[in-house]
Design a protein around this motif. Structure first.
Motif, PDB file in Angstrom:
ATOM      1  N   ALA A 170     -13.999  12.523   1.731  1.00 11.48           N
ATOM      2  CA  ALA A 170     -13.555  11.464   2.636  1.00 11.48           C
ATOM      3  C   ALA A 170     -13.017  10.264   1.857  1.00 11.48           C
ATOM      4  CB  ALA A 170     -14.696  11.034   3.553  1.00 11.48           C
ATOM      5  N   ALA A 171     -13.672   9.957   0.737  1.00 12.93           N
ATOM      6  CA  ALA A 171     -13.197   8.856  -0.107  1.00 12.93           C
ATOM      7  C   ALA A 171     -11.815   9.153  -0.669  1.00 12.93           C
ATOM      8  CB  ALA A 171     -14.192   8.602  -1.235  1.00 12.93           C
ATOM      9  N   VAL A 172     -11.585  10.407  -1.061  1.00 13.12           N
ATOM     10  CA  VAL A 172     -10.276  10.807  -1.585  1.00 13.12           C
ATOM     11  C   VAL A 172      -9.196  10.599  -0.532  1.00 13.12           C
ATOM     12  CG1 VAL A 172      -8.878  12.756  -2.366  1.00 13.12           C
ATOM     13  CG2 VAL A 172     -11.197  12.441  -3.255  1.00 13.12           C
ATOM     14  N   GLU A 173      -9.454  11.034   0.681  1.00 16.15           N
ATOM     15  CA  GLU A 173      -8.442  10.943   1.728  1.00 16.15           C
ATOM     16  C   GLU A 173      -8.176   9.492   2.142  1.00 16.15           C
ATOM     17  OE1 GLU A 173      -6.590  13.444   2.413  1.00 16.15           O
ATOM     18  OE2 GLU A 173      -7.836  14.567   0.995  1.00 16.15           O
ATOM     19  N   ASN A 174      -9.208   8.653   2.091  1.00 14.27           N
ATOM     20  CA  ASN A 174      -8.999   7.236   2.408  1.00 14.27           C
ATOM     21  C   ASN A 174      -8.059   6.583   1.396  1.00 14.27           C
ATOM     22  OD1 ASN A 174     -10.588   7.171   4.704  1.00 14.27           O
ATOM     23  ND2 ASN A 174     -12.462   6.662   3.586  1.00 14.27           N
ATOM     24  N   VAL A 175      -8.285   6.895   0.136  1.00 21.21           N
ATOM     25  CA  VAL A 175      -7.416   6.332  -0.909  1.00 21.21           C
ATOM     26  C   VAL A 175      -6.018   6.930  -0.805  1.00 21.21           C
ATOM     27  CG1 VAL A 175      -7.081   6.043  -3.387  1.00 21.21           C
ATOM     28  CG2 VAL A 175      -9.386   5.932  -2.422  1.00 21.21           C
ATOM     29  N   ARG A 176      -5.933   8.222  -0.488  1.00 23.01           N
ATOM     30  CA  ARG A 176      -4.625   8.855  -0.376  1.00 23.01           C
ATOM     31  C   ARG A 176      -3.801   8.195   0.744  1.00 23.01           C
ATOM     32  NH1 ARG A 176      -3.671  13.738  -2.279  1.00 23.01           N
ATOM     33  NH2 ARG A 176      -5.836  14.401  -1.951  1.00 23.01           N
ATOM     34  N   ARG A 177      -4.453   7.819   1.837  1.00 22.52           N
ATOM     35  CA  ARG A 177      -3.752   7.150   2.921  1.00 22.52           C
ATOM     36  C   ARG A 177      -3.177   5.808   2.454  1.00 22.52           C
ATOM     37  NH1 ARG A 177      -7.504   7.222   6.180  1.00 22.52           N
ATOM     38  NH2 ARG A 177      -8.337   5.107   5.916  1.00 22.52           N
ATOM     39  N   THR A 178      -3.953   5.093   1.649  1.00 22.75           N
ATOM     40  CA  THR A 178      -3.461   3.820   1.101  1.00 22.75           C
ATOM     41  C   THR A 178      -2.260   4.052   0.194  1.00 22.75           C
ATOM     42  OG1 THR A 178      -5.682   2.861   1.203  1.00 22.75           O
ATOM     43  CG2 THR A 178      -4.089   1.804  -0.260  1.00 22.75           C
ATOM     44  N   VAL A 179      -2.338   5.082  -0.644  1.00 18.56           N
ATOM     45  CA  VAL A 179      -1.225   5.408  -1.543  1.00 18.56           C
ATOM     46  C   VAL A 179       0.025   5.758  -0.739  1.00 18.56           C
ATOM     47  CG1 VAL A 179      -0.380   7.066  -3.257  1.00 18.56           C
ATOM     48  CG2 VAL A 179      -2.683   6.122  -3.466  1.00 18.56           C
ATOM     49  N   ASN A 180      -0.124   6.552   0.291  1.00 17.61           N
ATOM     50  CA  ASN A 180       1.020   6.956   1.114  1.00 17.61           C
ATOM     51  C   ASN A 180       1.698   5.749   1.764  1.00 17.61           C
ATOM     52  OD1 ASN A 180       0.505   9.616   0.469  1.00 17.61           O
ATOM     53  ND2 ASN A 180      -0.571  10.069   2.373  1.00 17.61           N
ATOM     54  N   GLU A 181       0.899   4.834   2.296  1.00 22.49           N
ATOM     55  CA  GLU A 181       1.460   3.654   2.951  1.00 22.49           C
ATOM     56  C   GLU A 181       2.207   2.769   1.951  1.00 22.49           C
ATOM     57  OE1 GLU A 181      -1.923   1.880   4.740  1.00 22.49           O
ATOM     58  OE2 GLU A 181      -2.027   3.291   6.428  1.00 22.49           O
ATOM     59  N   LEU A 182       1.621   2.594   0.767  1.00 20.03           N
ATOM     60  CA  LEU A 182       2.276   1.774  -0.247  1.00 20.03           C
ATOM     61  C   LEU A 182       3.551   2.440  -0.756  1.00 20.03           C
ATOM     62  CD1 LEU A 182      -0.810   0.506  -2.282  1.00 20.03           C
ATOM     63  CD2 LEU A 182       0.708  -0.857  -0.842  1.00 20.03           C
ATOM     64  N   GLU A 183       3.540   3.759  -0.891  1.00 18.87           N
ATOM     65  CA  GLU A 183       4.747   4.468  -1.334  1.00 18.87           C
ATOM     66  C   GLU A 183       5.881   4.318  -0.326  1.00 18.87           C
ATOM     67  OE1 GLU A 183       2.970   8.100  -4.128  1.00 18.87           O
ATOM     68  OE2 GLU A 183       3.384   8.442  -1.995  1.00 18.87           O
ATOM     69  N   GLN A 184       5.560   4.364   0.945  1.00 21.86           N
ATOM     70  CA  GLN A 184       6.589   4.198   1.974  1.00 21.86           C
ATOM     71  C   GLN A 184       7.180   2.790   1.924  1.00 21.86           C
ATOM     72  OE1 GLN A 184       4.709   5.251   5.684  1.00 21.86           O
ATOM     73  NE2 GLN A 184       4.074   7.246   4.931  1.00 21.86           N
ATOM     74  N   THR A 185       6.306   1.791   1.779  1.00 26.16           N
ATOM     75  CA  THR A 185       6.781   0.412   1.702  1.00 26.16           C
ATOM     76  C   THR A 185       7.610   0.190   0.448  1.00 26.16           C
ATOM     77  OG1 THR A 185       4.776  -0.298   2.865  1.00 26.16           O
ATOM     78  CG2 THR A 185       6.082  -2.005   1.799  1.00 26.16           C
ATOM     79  N   GLU A 186       7.171   0.790  -0.664  1.00 23.76           N
ATOM     80  CA  GLU A 186       7.925   0.662  -1.916  1.00 23.76           C
ATOM     81  C   GLU A 186       9.323   1.263  -1.776  1.00 23.76           C
ATOM     82  OE1 GLU A 186       7.862   2.309  -6.521  1.00 23.76           O
ATOM     83  OE2 GLU A 186       7.101   3.466  -4.825  1.00 23.76           O
ATOM     84  N   LEU A 187       9.408   2.435  -1.165  1.00 23.07           N
ATOM     85  CA  LEU A 187      10.700   3.095  -0.996  1.00 23.07           C
ATOM     86  C   LEU A 187      11.641   2.246  -0.146  1.00 23.07           C
ATOM     87  CD1 LEU A 187      12.546   5.538  -1.345  1.00 23.07           C
ATOM     88  CD2 LEU A 187      11.453   6.561   0.657  1.00 23.07           C
ATOM     89  N   THR A 188      11.122   1.663   0.929  1.00 20.54           N
ATOM     90  CA  THR A 188      11.951   0.819   1.791  1.00 20.54           C
ATOM     91  C   THR A 188      12.459  -0.408   1.036  1.00 20.54           C
ATOM     92  OG1 THR A 188      10.732   1.532   3.760  1.00 20.54           O
ATOM     93  CG2 THR A 188      11.987  -0.512   3.926  1.00 20.54           C
ATOM     94  N   SER A 189      11.571  -1.063   0.295  1.00 23.32           N
ATOM     95  CA  SER A 189      11.967  -2.259  -0.451  1.00 23.32           C
ATOM     96  C   SER A 189      12.972  -1.920  -1.537  1.00 23.32           C
ATOM     97  CB  SER A 189      10.732  -2.925  -1.066  1.00 23.32           C
ATOM     98  OG  SER A 189       9.822  -3.335  -0.063  1.00 23.32           O
ATOM     99  N   GLU A 190      12.773  -0.807  -2.226  1.00 18.67           N
ATOM    100  CA  GLU A 190      13.704  -0.420  -3.285  1.00 18.67           C
ATOM    101  C   GLU A 190      15.073  -0.073  -2.703  1.00 18.67           C
ATOM    102  OE1 GLU A 190      13.355   2.161  -7.346  1.00 18.67           O
ATOM    103  OE2 GLU A 190      12.720   3.158  -5.498  1.00 18.67           O
ATOM    104  N   SER A 191      15.092   0.619  -1.577  1.00 15.41           N
ATOM    105  CA  SER A 191      16.362   0.959  -0.934  1.00 15.41           C
ATOM    106  C   SER A 191      17.105  -0.296  -0.490  1.00 15.41           C
ATOM    107  CB  SER A 191      16.119   1.876   0.265  1.00 15.41           C
ATOM    108  OG  SER A 191      15.512   3.095  -0.132  1.00 15.41           O
ATOM    109  N   ASP A 192      16.375  -1.264   0.055  1.00 19.43           N
ATOM    110  CA  ASP A 192      16.997  -2.529   0.458  1.00 19.43           C
ATOM    111  C   ASP A 192      17.594  -3.249  -0.750  1.00 19.43           C
ATOM    112  OD1 ASP A 192      16.255  -2.019   3.044  1.00 19.43           O
ATOM    113  OD2 ASP A 192      14.490  -3.320   3.006  1.00 19.43           O
ATOM    114  N   LEU A 193      16.883  -3.238  -1.869  1.00 16.87           N
ATOM    115  CA  LEU A 193      17.374  -3.908  -3.065  1.00 16.87           C
ATOM    116  C   LEU A 193      18.615  -3.210  -3.619  1.00 16.87           C
ATOM    117  CD1 LEU A 193      17.074  -6.086  -5.206  1.00 16.87           C
ATOM    118  CD2 LEU A 193      15.453  -4.604  -6.416  1.00 16.87           C
ATOM    119  N   ILE A 194      18.606  -1.880  -3.627  1.00 17.20           N
ATOM    120  CA  ILE A 194      19.767  -1.121  -4.112  1.00 17.20           C
ATOM    121  C   ILE A 194      21.002  -1.436  -3.267  1.00 17.20           C
ATOM    122  CG2 ILE A 194      20.727   1.209  -4.285  1.00 17.20           C
ATOM    123  CD1 ILE A 194      17.957   2.167  -5.153  1.00 17.20           C
TER     124      ILE A 194
END
Length: 388
Positions: free
Chosen positions: A160-184
């Protein structure tokens, strides 16, 4: 620019101003406004007219050819010429300031996205490191469970701890991709797939004072552009009022009839403003002037609200951040002791994961608050900058 250590905020601002396709297209609008200045200063051409009459018939014996020539000039364009030129020149200044403001906005957005991307990757690094740790621990516990050294409930807590952290990673990766695309897109680099940015520095809690609202209103290029827009429309309104002057044409003429007698004279023609007194143009110009005044007032109010909000928000974050930072060392010490206790079998996995999750949350919160403070200060600079 030295990009060896990654793209910095100021470097991104320069590239965006030079390469952004929307800005490149916007700059071309200045030529159109300059052409309007030329058009406003051009006077109408004089009109040269002529006629020729050849007598014929039973009574035409001894008659000469009759002809006439006249030169005519319209006076009405002279009346509003000065007002129209003033309106066009103010319009060029407005466009120049408008372009400069858009350049400032794009540059500020580039700075903001670079800082945001740097902090997102810092938070993402924390989450990924934690995901690697929790995944390795879960694999070890699964193997131990098969051997009978771990209970199924302990394994469940770890998974359960693994999946909780994985959810945080997924959300941050999505936000990072959006911000990087906007900057490009902002940098005008559509073929670029990845941007390396500078590692962000922890924002200082002290300093970062905000300029006064009056200073902002003086420095804001867009507000200055609105002033020139109002001035341009004020001159356009004056030109519309002057255009109510009746159209007057004057000229001179020379003619010779069939006798032949020659005549030299002058003439005047005056338009009678019985129905059309330029009412529609005057009403339209006054309505536009009123709208520009309302837009100016609205922009001033919005600037006041933005500066006040950003100032209060930054003050709040600067107060919250020290307490969040101060809690991390104590949580790290507790987590280290509990990790050893779990290894010795003196503490349950559930109790340990509670502290471990709290430590990760505290680190992510510290990074998120630091990002918010850095972004608020950049946004304040963007909202209250641009001296032109």
């Amino acid at each position: 620019m030295d990009l060896a250590d990654g793209l910095g905020p100021d470097e991104a601002a320069v590239i965006a101003v030079l390469r952004n396709p929307d800005l490149i297209a916007l700059r071309s609008s200045r030529g159109e406004a300059q052409a309007q200045v030329v058009a406003a200063g051009i006077l109408p051409n004089p009109v040269l007219s002529g006629s020729f009459d050849h007598p014929f018939g039973v009574n035409s014996a001894g008659a000469s050819n009759a002809w006439s020539v006249s030169l005519e000039m319209a006076l009405k364009p002279f009346v509003a010429r000065g007002a129209k030129r003033s309106a066009a020149k103010a319009g060029v200044t407005q466009i120049d300031l408008g372009i400069a403001w858009q350049e400032w906005v794009v540059a500020g957005q580039a700075r903001l996205l670079v800082v945001r991307l740097g902090w997102l990757r810092r938070r993402l690094k924390l989450a990924r490191e934690e995901l690697d740790f929790q995944t390795h621990a879960a694999d070890s516990m699964k193997k131990a469970s098969v051997a009978g050294d771990q209970t199924i409930d302990q394994v469940g807590v770890q998974v359960a701890a693994v999946e909780n952290v994985r959810r945080t990673v997924n959300e941050l990766e999505q936000t990072e991709l959006t911000s990087e695309s906007d900057l490009i897109a902002l940098l005008g680099e559509p073929n670029l797939e990845r941007i390396q940015v500078e590692t962000p520095q922890d924002p200082k809690l002290a300093g970062g004072s905000f300029p006064s609202v009056s200073e902002c209103l003086t420095r804001r290029i867009d507000i200055r552009a609105l002033r020139y827009g109002y001035r341009s429309q004020d001159e356009a309104t004056r030109a519309a009022v002057l255009d109510q002057f009746p159209a007057v044409n004057v000229g001179i003429s020379y003619q010779r009839d069939e006798t032949p007698l020659s005549f030299v004279g002058a003439f005047v023609s005056v338009e009678l403003p019985v129905f059309d007194r330029n009412q529609a143009q005057v009403a339209s110009a006054e309505a536009t002037r009123t709208r520009l005044m309302r837009e100016y007032d609205a922009r001033v109010i919005a600037t006041r609200v933005d500066i006040d909000r950003l100032s209060r928000f930054s003050t709040l974050i600067a107060k919250q951040l020290p307490a969040v930072r101060a809690a991390i060392p104590s949580l790290e010490a507790i987590e280290s002791k509990e990790q050893a206790a779990v290894a010795e079998g003196n503490l349950s996995q559930l109790e340990y994961q509670t502290v471990r999750a709290a430590l990760l949350e505290q680190k992510l919160q510290e990074a998120a608050l630091s990002q918010a403070l850095a972004e608020a200060r950049i946004t304040a600079t963007n909202s209250c900058g641009g001296t032109g």
